[in-house]
Design a protein around this motif. Structure first.
Motif, PDB file in Angstrom:
ATOM      1  N   ARG A   1       0.834  -1.206   0.000  1.00 34.91           N
ATOM      2  CA  ARG A   1       0.000   0.000   0.000  1.00 34.91           C
ATOM      3  C   ARG A   1       0.869   1.256   0.000  1.00 34.91           C
ATOM      4  NH1 ARG A   1      -5.647   0.799  -0.709  1.00 34.91           N
ATOM      5  NH2 ARG A   1      -6.115   2.859   0.091  1.00 34.91           N
ATOM      6  N   TYR A   2       1.941   1.257   0.777  1.00 36.73           N
ATOM      7  CA  TYR A   2       2.818   2.418   0.885  1.00 36.73           C
ATOM      8  C   TYR A   2       4.078   2.282   0.026  1.00 36.73           C
ATOM      9  CZ  TYR A   2      -0.005   3.965   4.846  1.00 36.73           C
ATOM     10  OH  TYR A   2      -1.039   4.394   5.646  1.00 36.73           O
TER      11      TYR A   2
ATOM     12  N   VAL B   1       7.682   1.952   7.472  1.00 40.97           N
ATOM     13  CA  VAL B   1       6.355   2.554   7.681  1.00 40.97           C
ATOM     14  C   VAL B   1       6.033   2.617   9.173  1.00 40.97           C
ATOM     15  CG1 VAL B   1       3.889   2.319   7.214  1.00 40.97           C
ATOM     16  CG2 VAL B   1       5.554   1.752   5.431  1.00 40.97           C
TER      17      VAL B   1
ATOM     18  N   ALA C   1      -2.630   3.765   9.890  1.00 43.62           N
ATOM     19  CA  ALA C   1      -1.969   2.857   8.952  1.00 43.62           C
ATOM     20  C   ALA C   1      -2.598   1.469   8.998  1.00 43.62           C
ATOM     21  CB  ALA C   1      -0.480   2.778   9.266  1.00 43.62           C
TER      22      ALA C   1
END
Length: 327
Positions: A86-87, A94, A278
């Motif tokens: 996703r990141y 993260v 997150a």
């Protein structure tokens, strides 16, 4: 003591295994299609079959649960938490980037709720049946039933929209580079989310401390101290605080799990870039590596809080040290 430490290490390892397996299982049984969730329905419809298969392989949508978990566990043992799809960054990076914001939020709320709850509990217990006792109990019962996200929305409307005392969200001012953000800016953005989280966390420790205060004031040694001329506050200060601190410490460290769970909702309401936000992003996007990493980190964090509570319990009560030594 060696047995006590060894037993906790085994519990810690089993806890991490169970939490990580549950995270993988929940993502696997989730109806969310990670490919559709991250590229969008319109793009998915217009995409070729070959491209869909490539993205499905990239997200591991067709990989069996046991195979994904075995690969992740092997890498985790070697110190690799995997890659957040996703990141588009390592999971460790993260978590490291967002952990500071979450820890600052939780530490502030945890300390504030503990101190305020302990003080209100003693105040209510020492004035049992009086107006201040009824006010404290009413406050605790009300907040114990109030959803955290709803209270956060109310605080946003009152303190940000109407009064303009605090910003609407985020951890730094919008449009300001990281190098130009001052400590005052960070604290200004932290204040309202921390206030929301701490206000909700006051109820449990305040009510438990109130009951313990009542028990202490009704004990024989307190009656004897009063017979010698000591006032209620003098008795509590000289003879009661140690007995009151024992359950308060245990409850305070045990509440770390509640603080962490509440921070997820608070971070969503205030768009605060922490681990809770997150985790929601990872869950909605099917990012199993990031979700498992955050779950493992949170489990380790909560376990550490409970372990510290047990150690401090032994410091306050020597009988616990003897019991741990015989175990």
């Amino acid at each position: 003591m060696p047995r006590f430490i060894a037993r906790n290490i085994v519990k810690f390892v089993l806890l991490l295994l169970a939490v990580s397996l549950v995270a993988f299982t929940l993502v696997s049984v989730s109806p969310i299609d990670p490919v559709q969730a991250n590229v969008g329905q319109a793009a998915l419809v217009n995409m070729s079959e070959a491209k869909r298969a490539q993205l499905a392989e990239y997200w591991g949508a067709n990989t069996p649960l046991w195979e994904r978990y075995a690969n992740w566990l092997t890498a985790f043992v070697q110190g690799d938490l995997g890659m957040s799809l996703r990141y588009n960054a390592p999971v460790a990076d993260v978590i490291a980037a967002r952990a500071l914001n979450s820890l600052a939020l939780m530490a502030t709320a945890w300390a504030a709720s503990g101190v305020l709850g302990f003080a209100l509990g003693i105040l209510a217990g020492a004035n049992r049946g009086r107006l201040v006792d009824r006010i404290v109990k009413g406050y605790c019962f009300l907040l114990a039933s109030v959803p955290t996200f709803w209270l956060g929305l109310v605080f946003l409307v009152v303190f940000s929209v109407q009064l303009g005392w605090f910003p609407f969200g985020f951890s730094v001012p919008i449009g300001v580079s990281a190098a130009d953000v001052t400590l005052a800016d960070a604290l200004h953005h932290l204040a309202l989310p921390a206030l929301t989280l701490s206000v909700v966390g006051v109820a449990n420790i305040a009510l438990h401390t109130r009951e313990k205060t009542i028990d202490v004031l009704e004990s024989d040694y307190v009656r004897f101290a009063r017979a010698r001329g000591l006032s209620t506050w003098g008795v509590l200060r000289h003879h009661g605080l140690r007995n009151l601190a024992l359950p308060a410490i245990t409850l305070q460290f045990a509440s770390i799990s509640e603080i962490f769970g509440g921070s997820v909702l608070v971070e969503q309401v205030f768009s605060y870039p922490g681990l809770g936000q997150a985790a929601v992003t990872a869950g909605l996007g099917g990012d199993v590596a990031l979700l498992a990493g955050i779950a493992v980190f949170s489990a380790a964090f909560v376990f550490a809080g409970n372990f510290i509570a047990n150690v401090l319990y032994g410091v306050v009560d020597p009988r616990m040290r003897k019991g741990a030594g015989r175990a």
